[in-house]
Design an enzyme around this catalytic site. Sequence first.
Site, PDB file in Angstrom:
ATOM      1  N   GLY A 198       0.839  -1.189   0.000  1.00 40.70           N
ATOM      2  CA  GLY A 198       0.000   0.000   0.000  1.00 40.70           C
ATOM      3  C   GLY A 198       0.873   1.236   0.000  1.00 40.70           C
ATOM      4  O   GLY A 198       2.049   1.191   0.394  1.00 40.70           O
ATOM      5  N   GLN A 251       3.277  10.111   0.692  1.00 39.05           N
ATOM      6  CA  GLN A 251       4.546   9.366   0.568  1.00 39.05           C
ATOM      7  C   GLN A 251       5.267   9.659  -0.746  1.00 39.05           C
ATOM      8  O   GLN A 251       6.448   9.368  -0.877  1.00 39.05           O
ATOM      9  CB  GLN A 251       4.293   7.856   0.687  1.00 39.05           C
ATOM     10  CG  GLN A 251       3.884   7.447   2.095  1.00 39.05           C
ATOM     11  CD  GLN A 251       3.759   5.949   2.199  1.00 39.05           C
ATOM     12  OE1 GLN A 251       2.746   5.380   1.848  1.00 39.05           O
ATOM     13  NE2 GLN A 251       4.817   5.295   2.659  1.00 39.05           N
ATOM     14  N   CYS A 302       6.943   0.249   6.617  1.00 40.84           N
ATOM     15  CA  CYS A 302       6.474   1.387   5.825  1.00 40.84           C
ATOM     16  C   CYS A 302       7.569   1.807   4.851  1.00 40.84           C
ATOM     17  O   CYS A 302       8.736   1.888   5.245  1.00 40.84           O
ATOM     18  CB  CYS A 302       6.124   2.542   6.772  1.00 40.84           C
ATOM     19  SG  CYS A 302       5.514   4.012   5.933  1.00 40.84           S
ATOM     20  N   LEU A 303       7.194   2.077   3.619  1.00 39.99           N
ATOM     21  CA  LEU A 303       8.165   2.488   2.603  1.00 39.99           C
ATOM     22  C   LEU A 303       8.880   3.781   3.011  1.00 39.99           C
ATOM     23  O   LEU A 303      10.003   4.034   2.594  1.00 39.99           O
ATOM     24  CB  LEU A 303       7.475   2.697   1.252  1.00 39.99           C
ATOM     25  CG  LEU A 303       6.700   1.502   0.665  1.00 39.99           C
ATOM     26  CD1 LEU A 303       6.114   1.864  -0.694  1.00 39.99           C
ATOM     27  CD2 LEU A 303       7.562   0.272   0.561  1.00 39.99           C
ATOM     28  N   HIS A 306      -3.457   1.582   7.973  1.00 39.18           N
ATOM     29  CA  HIS A 306      -2.095   2.125   7.889  1.00 39.18           C
ATOM     30  C   HIS A 306      -2.050   3.290   6.884  1.00 39.18           C
ATOM     31  O   HIS A 306      -1.520   4.367   7.185  1.00 39.18           O
ATOM     32  CB  HIS A 306      -1.134   0.999   7.465  1.00 39.18           C
ATOM     33  CG  HIS A 306       0.287   1.421   7.255  1.00 39.18           C
ATOM     34  ND1 HIS A 306       1.346   0.913   7.983  1.00 39.18           N
ATOM     35  CD2 HIS A 306       0.838   2.310   6.365  1.00 39.18           C
ATOM     36  CE1 HIS A 306       2.476   1.474   7.568  1.00 39.18           C
ATOM     37  NE2 HIS A 306       2.193   2.323   6.580  1.00 39.18           N
ATOM     38  N   GLU A 307      -2.645   3.071   5.703  1.00 40.86           N
ATOM     39  CA  GLU A 307      -2.571   4.098   4.648  1.00 40.86           C
ATOM     40  C   GLU A 307      -3.438   5.317   4.986  1.00 40.86           C
ATOM     41  O   GLU A 307      -3.037   6.453   4.724  1.00 40.86           O
ATOM     42  CB  GLU A 307      -2.973   3.512   3.287  1.00 40.86           C
ATOM     43  CG  GLU A 307      -2.138   2.324   2.818  1.00 40.86           C
ATOM     44  CD  GLU A 307      -0.639   2.564   2.842  1.00 40.86           C
ATOM     45  OE1 GLU A 307      -0.202   3.717   2.767  1.00 40.86           O
ATOM     46  OE2 GLU A 307       0.105   1.564   2.960  1.00 40.86           O
ATOM     47  N   HIS A 338      -1.701   7.759   7.158  1.00 44.30           N
ATOM     48  CA  HIS A 338      -0.773   8.650   6.448  1.00 44.30           C
ATOM     49  C   HIS A 338      -1.468   9.961   6.049  1.00 44.30           C
ATOM     50  O   HIS A 338      -0.847  11.020   6.023  1.00 44.30           O
ATOM     51  CB  HIS A 338      -0.259   7.986   5.163  1.00 44.30           C
ATOM     52  CG  HIS A 338       0.954   7.121   5.350  1.00 44.30           C
ATOM     53  ND1 HIS A 338       2.165   7.635   5.749  1.00 44.30           N
ATOM     54  CD2 HIS A 338       1.148   5.788   5.178  1.00 44.30           C
ATOM     55  CE1 HIS A 338       3.051   6.641   5.822  1.00 44.30           C
ATOM     56  NE2 HIS A 338       2.463   5.508   5.475  1.00 44.30           N
TER      57      HIS A 338
HETATM   58 ZN   LIG Z   1       3.358   3.659   5.413  1.00 46.96          ZN
END
Ligand SMILES: [Zn+2]
Length: 201
Positions: A89, A94, A136-137, A179-180, A183
């Site tokens: 995701g 991001q 997380c990226l 999670h997304e 953000h």
């Molecule tokens: Zn993340």
Amino acid sequence: MKKSILFLVLALCGCSNPGQGSFSKAEKAVIDGQGEVLRVLTIGDRSDSLFLRGECKDFSDKELKSETFRTLSRKLISTVTDPSEDGVGIAGPQVGIGRRVVAVQRFDKEGEPFEVYPNVRIESKSGEMVSGQEGCLSIPGMRGLVPRYSKITISYKDPSTLETVRDTIEGFTAVIFQHEADHLDGVLYIDRADSLWTDNR
Ligand SMILES: [Zn+2]
């Protein structure tokens, strides 16, 4: 006198990006100016970190119908599925776009496709809290154990019909959405984690 009031009104409209607004120059530069894979912001960089902590805005109907939005959707999926990222995701901030949009892999659907959800919100959370591993990226080299609800209802805007759609999601896909969606409010999983550890695999 009238002229200055008109100028003020125009200036305010320009800043607040109201219902019929369009993408800013900076947003277009990110979306159109980079390759298929967008640069992922990370917390190790000070200005990236500040951007990741900001709140995101909705898209206007006009924006959702635009070529720019279609390009952003395609590139979000290209970025999260790129072998260098290999995520499940990704959220607008991001990649430097402060808008309410996420791309999520739907493990609950046949073929486990990635799908893009603009103006997404979690309307309700229910079921038991289950702790699971997350990464997380934007926080490379780290993982954590995070409690999440097992069932959620989301709302989002379908970009083709411009209708608000609701969907109830369970299990791991519901964890990804939580999670997304965090953000989009400037919240990172490390804020919610019970424990964190480094993981440089
Ligand atoms: Zn993340």
